[in-house]
Write an enzyme that holds these catalytic residues in place. Structure first.
Site, short mmCIF file in Angstrom:
data_model
loop_
_atom_site.label_atom_id
_atom_site.label_comp_id
_atom_site.label_asym_id
_atom_site.label_seq_id
_atom_site.Cartn_x
_atom_site.Cartn_y
_atom_site.Cartn_z
N THR A 177 -3.95 -5.27 0.51
CA THR A 177 -3.34 -3.96 0.74
C THR A 177 -4.21 -3.11 1.67
OG1 THR A 177 -4.35 -2.90 -1.22
CG2 THR A 177 -2.25 -4.05 -1.54
N ARG A 186 29.11 33.84 -8.56
CA ARG A 186 27.82 33.49 -9.18
C ARG A 186 26.79 33.18 -8.10
NH1 ARG A 186 28.23 27.17 -11.34
NH2 ARG A 186 28.91 26.28 -9.35
N LYS A 203 0.84 -1.19 0.00
CA LYS A 203 0.00 0.00 0.00
C LYS A 203 0.88 1.24 0.00
CE LYS A 203 -4.53 0.79 0.27
NZ LYS A 203 -5.50 0.12 -0.63
N GLN A 261 30.32 20.09 -6.47
CA GLN A 261 30.95 18.82 -6.10
C GLN A 261 31.75 18.94 -4.81
OE1 GLN A 261 30.68 20.05 -9.15
NE2 GLN A 261 30.53 18.45 -10.70
N HIS A 302 19.93 27.31 -12.16
CA HIS A 302 20.67 28.42 -12.76
C HIS A 302 19.90 29.73 -12.72
CE1 HIS A 302 23.47 25.43 -14.07
NE2 HIS A 302 22.58 24.82 -14.83
#
Length: 302
Positions: free
Chosen positions: A58, A177, A11, A229, A257
């Site tokens: 279920t 940025r 379920k 990263q 972005h």
């Protein structure tokens, strides 16, 4: 000849809300969850021979979730997931694996006139706490905790330069940025042999979730990011250092972005580089960076 190579069912999207009422103080605490339970076991005949006798309906799974939520604490979700999974493999001899996924929705206590309100809450973001619990007969309990949809942005202190350039590259290097992402982080615990072992470390689940969230936000804000990263690696490294019961930490971070808009065509209006103030948020495409941070293997000295 054909055979069932793998099968699970259950379920999904079971919505559960539980309130704890402190009769002495009048303070109430609420938890809202979406739960999914999938079962594995000796159920292949339900697929191959239309044998429904091996199926736990279920609807019964849904009812079990509600009943166990009434009878047991639902926090931390790692414990409740372990209780649910252990129930199904114990209750039904032919069920050998239970997969429990719990998403806890954010409700933050309201502050009114400078004081926490005893029973009113606000959903101040779509951030979620996540837990995946896999209970396997004879093998124990595997738990992965996490958080998702934690949306963050900083307007500076993010760089990206020195990347590989070739004939396909048009991206310019930048030393300043905007960095924005929707944090999706998970951390996997060392296996637990039993439900009792899970109960023994219950305080560590909330403490580790709070620490992981704190580390994520602090490093995001303070790191002069050389790349997504490198920033996500620093996050995972600190979470592992905090909690020795963890095996790995995973991050999945979309790079959302924000592009400069060149307005020079309008009367020479400067809006690029150091003069950039107005940007165009982008929905897609976006970068997507993933990383699993694990513990270093200690190599024996020769």
């Amino acid at each position: 000849m054909a055979e069932v190579s793998a099968a699970r069912y259950g379920k999904d999207n079971v919505r559960v809300y539980k309130v704890h009422k402190d009769e002495k103080t009048g303070v109430q605490t609420v938890v809202e969850m979406t739960v999914c339970v999938l079962l594995e076991g000796d159920i292949e005949t339900s697929y191959t021979k239309a044998d429904n006798s091996v199926i736990v309906a279920t609807d019964s799974i849904k009812n079990t979730i509600f009943i166990l939520a009434k009878q047991n604490p639902v926090t931390p979700p790692e414990l409740f997931g372990s209780i649910l999974g252990s129930h199904f493999i114990t209750k039904y001899n032919h069920i050998h694996v239970a997969h429990v996924n719990i998403v806890t929705h954010r409700w933050t206590r309201l502050t009114v006139d400078g004081k926490p309100h005893p029973h009113s809450f606000v959903r101040d973001s779509e951030e979620k706490r996540t837990v995946q619990v896999d209970v396997t007969e004879g093998r124990g309990i595997a738990i992965t905790s996490g958080l998702s949809k934690l949306t963050v942005l900083k307007s500076t202190a993010s760089q990206f330069w020195g990347f590989l350039r070739d004939e396909y590259t048009t991206l310019k290097e930048t030393w300043d940025r905007i960095l924005s992402t929707d944090v999706d982080a998970t951390w996997s615990w060392k296996p637990f042999a039993s439900l009792d072992e899970v109960r023994d470390v219950v305080p560590k689940f909330d403490a580790t979730w709070e620490r992981a969230r704190e580390v994520t936000l602090k490093i995001f804000a303070e790191d002069n990011s050389a790349s997504v990263q490198n920033t996500m690696y620093k996050m995972g490294e600190q979470i592992l250092a905090y909690q020795p019961l963890l095996e790995t930490v995973d991050y999945s971070l979309p790079n959302k972005h924000y592009f400069e808009i060149n307005l020079e065509w309008h009367k020479g209006l400067q809006n690029t580089g150091k003069n950039a103030e107005v940007f165009a948020p982008q929905t897609d495409p976006n970068g997507l960076i993933k990383c699993t941070v694990g513990r270093s293997s200690v190599k024996p000295k020769l």
